[in-house]
Scaffold this active site. Structure first.
Site, short mmCIF file in Angstrom:
data_model
loop_
_atom_site.label_atom_id
_atom_site.label_comp_id
_atom_site.label_asym_id
_atom_site.label_seq_id
_atom_site.Cartn_x
_atom_site.Cartn_y
_atom_site.Cartn_z
N ASP A 18 0.64 -1.57 0.27
CA ASP A 18 0.13 0.37 0.38
C ASP A 18 0.76 1.39 0.36
O ASP A 18 0.32 2.45 -0.81
CB ASP A 18 -1.29 0.17 1.11
CG ASP A 18 -1.77 1.40 0.97
OD1 ASP A 18 -2.04 2.07 0.31
OD2 ASP A 18 -2.95 1.33 2.89
N GLY A 42 -5.58 -18.14 2.70
CA GLY A 42 -5.37 -19.78 2.83
C GLY A 42 -4.55 -20.58 2.25
O GLY A 42 -4.74 -22.44 1.95
N VAL A 55 0.87 -16.58 3.88
CA VAL A 55 1.15 -15.38 5.48
C VAL A 55 1.08 -16.66 6.52
O VAL A 55 2.73 -15.97 7.17
CB VAL A 55 -0.08 -15.02 5.75
CG1 VAL A 55 0.31 -13.32 6.61
CG2 VAL A 55 -0.35 -13.63 3.66
N CYS A 62 -26.55 -43.75 -7.98
CA CYS A 62 -25.22 -43.80 -6.80
C CYS A 62 -24.81 -45.32 -6.80
O CYS A 62 -23.42 -44.83 -6.70
CB CYS A 62 -26.08 -44.27 -6.07
SG CYS A 62 -27.14 -42.21 -5.67
#
Length: 525
Positions: A75, A175, A201, A444
């Site tokens: 920033d 994440g 991070v 299934c």
């Protein structure tokens, strides 16, 4: 090092908050991470005053320079100018890229956070050196997250860049840790564009041993996940129907000899039927819906079937645990997104499952499969029953190829005609009988049959999947041909008998029988 030569492969974003950094010294953590193989560092601190930011940034820059690694400031262009570091990273709510470039000059690195097509296009027009794409997964380090884009969203941005023939570098963030870094890098890649790196991070900043964590991430970012070795090859996709039918007896023998585990996570209505089908085709069934068991079961060399019959938060959590366990060891996974297009809850559950791991075979009816596309279906599904309707085959074929190519898996669309593809040519199976659609759970149990075949023949999952379809549907035809079958009620036991008989030996193990009975073709579109 020039900015065009920057290595973004393991990109560390710092976090000085007590919840992440704890009592550790940020400079010591960053240096340990650099020893472990971090290739780029971004200093992010949203709370400290300017004086402290400049002071800390200078210390960090002295460290990164020792390792010939760029330091970027989050920033604050003013801090970057004061320190003389290699560049900045700006978000969508920060200074615009044009102003940042005017202040910093063209020799500095400017990265921009993007999470959608519009932001991506704007950053590229503005001359960003790299894009920070995310947030991929939910994370506590980003409080004002606009959206979680998942691997699907990440992939869509890479597709956008590939189509534009953009040379901008890319990293993803959000994440990312040792449990998913290999999968995200491998699964998000598209023809013509792959990630240049991954930003982490807390995986490093919160680690007890940052150097060891960075070293592990450095290894994993360049290592394909365990399941990547079983992906269908280009050569396997261009075989003729006769070549595939010729493999049917061999694949069926492999099931009988290996008796692979078929781990079914399915609803109570289907469990008994699915277990019996697994036994009849030669597999060893286990009906285990508790995700914690999957770590041990995945080590047994079988396959997982996730049948999304009943959708509950606990159920989804268990599916995700099992998916993670089988992905970790490279075990095949078959996913049946039952009723995926019927409700918002089911659409969300399907997106969560697809975004949380790798699926080897995605099987469903037309509506269910179309609901798995990044942009979803055009119409709402009525229920969990198969509905061909007035199928536009060309559109269905295009959607299947897109889905299989993006997800690097096999897509099966069931109906009066079954369709199978791994992204190349589309195979059609016209065997079967309408009674299959009149009995609860037959769809299934097809997933159960597929799981047995791909577990026993993992090096050729496309041939294994087609074998399962032929085997299952021809057994249905043979059951209906019996004089004791009067309708759906008498069909079920006869169907189980024929499944068992087909793998029992004699003429059924010969290619001539399967060549005569099989109605396998290539879709001419």
């Amino acid at each position: 090092m020039g900015k065009n030569d920057t290595d973004y492969s393991v990109y560390l974003v710092t976090d000085s908050t007590p919840a992440i950094l704890g009592g550790k010294d940020i400079c010591e953590v960053v240096e340990a991470a650099l020893r472990g193989g971090v290739t780029c560092v971004q200093y992010r601190d949203k709370t400290s005053d300017t004086g402290l930011l400049v002071q800390t940034a200078r210390k960090l820059h002295a460290i990164t320079q020792k390792y010939n690694v760029p330091l970027l400031i989050n920033d604050r262009v003013d801090v970057a100018l004061a320190v003389g570091c290699e560049g900045v990273h700006i978000g969508q709510d920060d200074l615009d890229i044009e102003s940042a470039r005017e202040l910093l000059g063209h020799d500095k690195i400017i990265g921009v956070t993007v999470s959608n097509a519009e932001e991506t296009a704007a950053a590229c027009r503005g001359g960003a050196d790299y894009l920070g794409i995310g947030t991929v997964f939910a994370t506590p380090t980003k409080e004002n997250t606009k959206s979680i884009i998942g691997v699907d969203g990440l992939q869509q941005i890479l597709l956008q860049l590939a189509k534009a023939k953009s040379g901008v570098k890319t990293v993803c963030i959000g994440g990312i840790n040792a449990s998913n870094i290999s999968r995200v890098v491998w699964q998000s890649s598209v023809p013509g564009k792959s990630l240049n790196g991954v930003a982490v991070v807390s995986a490093i900043m919160a680690a007890a041993d940052p150097e060891a964590s960075a070293r592990k991430l450095s290894q994993l970012v360049n290592t394909p996940p365990a399941f990547a070795k079983g992906v269908v090859t280009a050569a396997q996709q261009i075989r003729s129907p006769e070549q595939l039918v010729e493999l049917v007896p061999e694949i069926m023998r492999a099931v009988v000899e290996k008796k692979p585990l078929s781990h079914n996570m399915t609803n109570l209505v289907v469990q008994n039927f699915a277990a019996n089908v697994a036994l009849c085709v030669g597999a060893s069934p286990i009906m285990a819906n508790y995700g914690e068991e999957a770590v041990d079961l995945a080590k047994l060399g079988g396959a997982l079937v996730i049948n999304m019959g009943t959708v509950t938060p606990d159920g989804i959590d268990n599916y995700l645990k099992a998916l993670k366990a089988y992905n970790a060891v490279g075990g095949p996974v078959v996913f049946d997104p039952v009723g995926a297009g019927a409700t918002a809850v089911r659409r969300a559950a399907t997106k969560t499952i697809l975004g949380s791991g790798y699926i080897d075979v995605l099987k469903g009816n037309r509506s269910e499969i179309l609901s798995c596309l990044p942009n979803g279906p055009e119409v709402q599904q009525r229920g969990v029953d198969s509905a061909d309707g007035n199928v536009d085959i060309s559109k269905l074929a295009s959607a299947m190829r897109e889905l299989a190519t993006l997800r690097k898996n096999i897509v099966v669309v069931t109906g009066k005609t079954d369709y199978v593809t791994a992204g190349g040519q589309i195979f059609t199976v016209d065997n079967g009988h309408e009674y299959l659609g009149m009995v609860t759970g037959t769809g299934c149990c097809l997933g159960t049959t597929i799981s047995a075949m791909v577990a026993a023949y993992p090096h050729d999952k496309l041939a294994a999947t087609i074998t399962a379809l032929l085997y299952y549907n021809i057994a249905a035809e043979m059951a209906r041909e019996r004089g004791d079958v009067k309708g759906p009620g008498t069909f079920v036991p006869a169907f189980l008998d024929e499944l068992y008989k087909l793998r029992g030996g004699g003429k059924f193990t010969e290619f001539a029988f399967w060549r005569t009975r099989s109605r396998l073709n290539v879709l001419d579109i």
